[in-house]
Scaffold this motif. Structure first.
Motif, PDB file in Angstrom:
ATOM      1  N   VAL A 144       0.841  -1.214   0.000  1.00  0.00           N
ATOM      2  CA  VAL A 144       0.000   0.000   0.000  1.00  0.00           C
ATOM      3  C   VAL A 144       0.870   1.256   0.000  1.00  0.00           C
ATOM      4  N   PHE A 145       2.163   1.083  -0.294  1.00  0.00           N
ATOM      5  CA  PHE A 145       3.110   2.201  -0.256  1.00  0.00           C
ATOM      6  C   PHE A 145       3.741   2.411  -1.631  1.00  0.00           C
ATOM      7  N   THR A 146       4.390   3.553  -1.780  1.00  0.00           N
ATOM      8  CA  THR A 146       5.159   3.842  -3.003  1.00  0.00           C
ATOM      9  C   THR A 146       6.637   4.091  -2.716  1.00  0.00           C
ATOM     10  N   ASP A 147       6.998   4.221  -1.422  1.00  0.00           N
ATOM     11  CA  ASP A 147       8.370   4.605  -1.099  1.00  0.00           C
ATOM     12  C   ASP A 147       9.008   3.725  -0.038  1.00  0.00           C
ATOM     13  N   GLU A 148       8.480   2.493   0.171  1.00  0.00           N
ATOM     14  CA  GLU A 148       9.081   1.626   1.184  1.00  0.00           C
ATOM     15  C   GLU A 148      10.434   1.113   0.695  1.00  0.00           C
ATOM     16  N   LEU A 149      11.370   0.886   1.671  1.00  0.00           N
ATOM     17  CA  LEU A 149      12.669   0.303   1.344  1.00  0.00           C
ATOM     18  C   LEU A 149      12.584  -1.211   1.210  1.00  0.00           C
ATOM     19  N   GLY A 150      11.615  -1.802   1.891  1.00  0.00           N
ATOM     20  CA  GLY A 150      11.454  -3.248   1.849  1.00  0.00           C
ATOM     21  C   GLY A 150      10.579  -3.702   3.000  1.00  0.00           C
ATOM     22  N   TYR A 151      10.627  -5.024   3.269  1.00  0.00           N
ATOM     23  CA  TYR A 151       9.792  -5.620   4.306  1.00  0.00           C
ATOM     24  C   TYR A 151      10.623  -6.593   5.136  1.00  0.00           C
ATOM     25  N   GLN A 152      10.255  -6.707   6.409  1.00  0.00           N
ATOM     26  CA  GLN A 152      10.896  -7.664   7.307  1.00  0.00           C
ATOM     27  C   GLN A 152       9.825  -8.582   7.890  1.00  0.00           C
ATOM     28  N   SER A 169      13.510 -12.901   7.994  1.00  0.00           N
ATOM     29  CA  SER A 169      13.502 -12.850   6.529  1.00  0.00           C
ATOM     30  C   SER A 169      13.288 -11.407   6.090  1.00  0.00           C
ATOM     31  N   GLU A 170      13.869 -11.048   4.950  1.00  0.00           N
ATOM     32  CA  GLU A 170      13.720  -9.697   4.422  1.00  0.00           C
ATOM     33  C   GLU A 170      13.364  -9.767   2.942  1.00  0.00           C
ATOM     34  N   VAL A 171      12.530  -8.818   2.507  1.00  0.00           N
ATOM     35  CA  VAL A 171      12.056  -8.745   1.121  1.00  0.00           C
ATOM     36  C   VAL A 171      12.197  -7.303   0.651  1.00  0.00           C
ATOM     37  N   GLY A 172      12.532  -7.099  -0.602  1.00  0.00           N
ATOM     38  CA  GLY A 172      12.671  -5.760  -1.163  1.00  0.00           C
ATOM     39  C   GLY A 172      11.319  -5.092  -1.389  1.00  0.00           C
TER      40      GLY A 172
END
Length: 840
Positions: A144-152, A169-172
């Motif tokens: 739901v974002f346009t400027d996130e660096l990624g997800y944890q 775990s990390e995702v772009g």
């Protein structure tokens, strides 16, 4: 013990005083004192819970209670100071929390020296779910974002009784609106997913607000589908259940929702097998074991369904008939198929009569075979189509379709014609309505004004006064509605211009034809099949002459022309090898076959009088044809250059003007037809225009006395305009700044009149010069259109005008800009398929 007795007496005294005050009317909720000299004090402030979780945009009211030294409790939600540790995450006012963006904030209330705090977590609704399927535990969420660096993906751990979160775990980043998914370790734990930004993190939640996902591996692995007590294959209604109680479940058969036709509960489904065909099917269930934590299970089930199946559809076969398409099947054999129209038996089939049709869906077209069909002669009106089928086991099925055989009414205009010019003040609208029956209502409107209404079919005629309306384009529309609400519509546009009452309609083109050009009075029109009509509009009763070419794949005709005698000429053939053709009276003559020099190919051409100018697309040489004698001159590019500019040449019957490049810049050359000499170079730009391909000097027109050309440099947006005296062989500067540069310069010369567009303080002014009188004329805010036969056409905001050299005056010839052609003594105006003539 003595201390306790004293305390007991104080409590008893406080109770008695309170009772007395209440009996005297002096008490109330705000009275929190032991007595007037010794008020009770606050010992503690408490909230209903120690934490709160909200989603962005959510509003939550929390309450607070104070406990006093006299052991009384009172609500203090509306009192004291409320403070948020991060107002950008959660704002607070008198206990009302408003979630601004994702994150954590501590909410504190302070009152009379006491304070209490509440931890808040604001999450983002990202449709998060955690699912165990095929032994894999997978997070799924929506960006739901346009400027996130990624997800944890984070897992909660307890270290020294303190809750901490570790990244597993990390995702772009993910494109907004798309879903991401990530497998996680399959172990009992509490998980969450966090969107990472430069300055903060956002905790994501499900649509129901779940942000902490509690996964119990033992519980998840223990759940399974419980089969019915009966053995497969299954028939009638059977119950499938789950081995563990769950929060909710969703059941599917062959990926389709099964709960619409069967009764479902949280832990089971009563499956109605009669809804499904005989054979194997896949049963799926999505079981929610914890809030938004799911286990996906599936198994194959065998259904025995001896039911006879029947589907029908009705499809138009042609204008007069429809085909009823039938698919009937059974584990036994189909013994008969019956067709009923409005409850009348029209056909009985005891064996298959297959038909294969190519049918198209959104995903493509395929051949579909129907084992039974019946062709029905359509009848107007509403009908019931009923098909029955019986198998050898005696089972019966029927399907019914209600269909409407109806065509929308057909409405047509006989007047006004589309794009017609009307100069009188009375608009007369006539036309006709056609339909299968008379139950039709027809409404005729001028713009949004109804000017007539008719019941039944047939012709109609209505009138409306246009007096007082401004000269402009207007529209008339017809709407005809039949008894089944089918609508037929038509509309025409017309031009109302009472000031142009001198305009005469001289030609109405056949359907499918459009104007190519009008040379003097000779009209050339074409359709899309390489069929041409030539008409002399000057005749009282003109007759169309047809010229035809075979239209073949990859065959082109780029530049067809008609000269002032009605001769036709055009290039024709495959791209790159276009032959030049001439048609003077009836047959097409291939001029290329008569050429003995060069390729003889055609492309750009000019054909105004007897001379046909032919130039191949590569500019290799001109062919200057004398079409009366079928002879030609072969004019190579000037010495020092390898080609002619492949368009933008001008000519009359005596002189040709064209540009050719030396280096990168173009120079203008003049050639006297029939002289046999070299073209005369009128400009020398090769040393002044280095690196300016496409710029230089270009022809603006010529007659037998003068030749006009424009010159511009590489970065110029304007051009200088020059006039060359062919007799004295001298050039003179006419204007320094004309609108447009290079080939796009807005200047034209023909028949002793020079016109150009001149920019003056942002306004475009039209300049006209007459060679006969030497006079110069200026028309403000006008746009140049054409120059020929001693006339200049131009447009302003008021319409289309023509300036006459003979009178040195202008007159309006059309209410707006339109395709037009200047001829001797008259002008022709094209309005759709209509051609009007306005004499000078």
């Amino acid at each position: 013990m003595e201390y306790k007795a004293i305390e007991y007496k104080k409590i008893l005294l406080s109770f008695v005083l309170s009772f007395i005050l209440l009996g005297c009317g002096g008490g109330g909720d705000d009275v929190v004192s032991d007595n007037s000299d010794n008020p009770a004090t606050i010992n503690a402030i408490r909230f209903a819970s120690d934490s709160a979780t909200l989603q962005v945009g959510e509003v939550l009211q929390i309450t607070s209670t104070a406990t006093y030294s006299d052991y009384s409790q009172h609500s203090i939600t509306a009192q004291g100071d409320w403070i948020s540790s991060d107002p950008n995450v959660v704002s607070v006012s008198q206990g009302k929390l408003r979630a601004i963006r994702g994150g954590n904030a501590m909410i504190t209330q302070r009152y009379q020296g006491q304070e209490a705090s509440l931890n808040t977590l604001v999450t983002i609704d990202a449709d998060v779910s955690l699912t165990l399927a095929s032994g894999k535990l997978t997070f799924r969420w929506k960006s739901v974002f346009t400027d996130e660096l990624g997800y944890q993906i984070q897992r909660q751990s307890l270290t020294r009784s303190v809750s901490e979160w570790e990244i597993i775990s990390e995702v772009g980043p993910i494109t907004e609106g798309f879903y991401g998914q990530q497998e996680v370790v399959d172990t009992t734990a509490t998980y969450r997913i966090v969107a990472v930004f430069n300055q903060w993190d956002e905790v994501l939640s499900s649509s129901q607000g779940t942000s902490y996902f509690n996964y119990n591996q033992t519980k998840a692995m223990a759940i399974s589908i419980l089969p019915p007590v009966t053995h497969p294959p299954y028939s009638e209604t059977v119950t499938f259940g789950l081995s563990q109680n769950v929060l909710s479940s969703s059941w599917f058969i062959d990926s389709n929702n099964a709960c619409g036709s069967s009764a479902c509960s949280n832990n089971s489904i009563n499956l109605n097998t009669k809804r499904y065909s005989d054979g194997n099917h896949r049963l799926d269930v999505m079981a929610e074991i914890e809030p938004d934590v799911f286990v996906y299970l599936n198994q194959t089930i065998d259904i025995y369904n001896p039911n006879l199946t029947l589907t029908i559809s009705v499809q138009d076969q042609d204008f007069n008939s429809s085909v009823i398409l039938v698919k009937a099947g059974s584990k036994a054999a189909v013994s008969e198929v019956n067709y009923y129209i409005d409850n009348h038996l029209v056909a009985k089939q005891t064996e298959e009569i297959p038909i294969t049709l190519n049918q198209c869906e959104r995903w493509g077209c395929n051949d579909v075979t129907y084992p039974y069909h019946f062709v029905w002669a359509k009848e107007y009106g509403e009908h019931q189509v009923r098909v029955t089928a019986v198998d050898t086991d005696g089972q019966y099925q029927e399907q019914v379709k209600n269909i409407l055989i109806n065509l929308a009414p057909i409405v047509s205009f006989s007047s006004p014609l589309n794009n017609q010019l009307i100069t009188g003040n009375l608009l007369t609208v006539t036309g006709e309505v056609e339909n299968e029956n008379q139950n039709v209502t027809t409404t005729v409107s001028f713009g949004d004004i109804q000017i007539g209404q008719k019941q039944a079919t047939g012709s109609f005629s209505y009138s409306y006064s246009l007096a007082g309306l401004p000269e402009s384009d207007y529209m008339v529309s017809i709407i005809a509605t039949d008894e089944f609400n089918a609508r037929g519509t038509n509309q025409v546009s017309f031009k109302y211009a009472p000031s142009l009452n001198a305009a005469i309609l001289v030609k109405h083109l056949p359907v499918g034809y459009s104007v190519v050009e009008i040379n003097d009075s000779q009209l050339l029109a074409k359709n899309t099949d390489f069929e041409y009509l030539i008409t002399d509009l000057a005749l009282l009763n003109p007759v169309d002459r047809e010229v035809k070419f075979d239209k073949k794949p990859q065959t082109y005709m780029y530049y067809p022309h008609v000269n002032n005698k009605g001769y036709f000429a055009s290039d024709y053939g495959p791209a790159g090898s276009l032959n030049m053709y001439l048609n003077k009276s009836g047959s097409n003559l291939n001029l290329t076959e008569l050429v003995s020099e060069g390729s003889g190919y055609g492309f750009h051409s000019s054909y105004m009088g007897n001379i046909l100018v032919q130039l191949p697309s590569n500019g290799s040489a001109f062919y200057l044809w004398d079409t009366d004698n079928l002879t030609y001159e072969y004019l190579k590019p000037p010495i020092g250059t390898s080609r002619w500019l492949n368009w933008r040449f001008t000519n009359n019957e005596e002189w040709l003007c064209q540009s050719a490049p030396i280096g990168l810049a173009y120079d203008v050359y003049a050639y006297q037809l029939g002289s046999g000499g070299q073209p005369v170079r009128l400009t020398d730009n090769s040393n002044d225009m280095g690196g300016s391909l496409g710029y230089g000097s270009f022809c603006a027109g010529n007659d037998s006395d003068y030749l006009a050309y424009s010159t511009s440099d590489q970065n110029d947006t304007t051009s200088s305009l020059h006039l060359y005296d062919l007799y004295n062989q001298e050039s003179r500067l006419i204007a320094e700044t004309t609108v447009g540069s290079g080939i796009s310069s807005r200047a034209q010369y023909a028949d002793g009149v020079l016109a150009w567009q001149e920019s003056n303080s942002g306004a475009n002014n039209l300049k006209i010069m007459s060679m006969d009188t030497g006079g110069s004329y200026s028309i403000p805010n006008a746009t140049l259109q054409k120059v020929r036969f001693g006339k200049v056409s131009y447009t302003t905001s008021e319409g289309l005008f023509v300036w006459l050299k003979s009178s040195q005056e202008s007159r309006k010839i059309w209410p707006s800009s339109t395709t037009h052609y200047l001829s001797q003594g008259t002008s022709y105006l094209v309005s759709g398929s209509l051609i009007y003539q306005i004499d000078d």
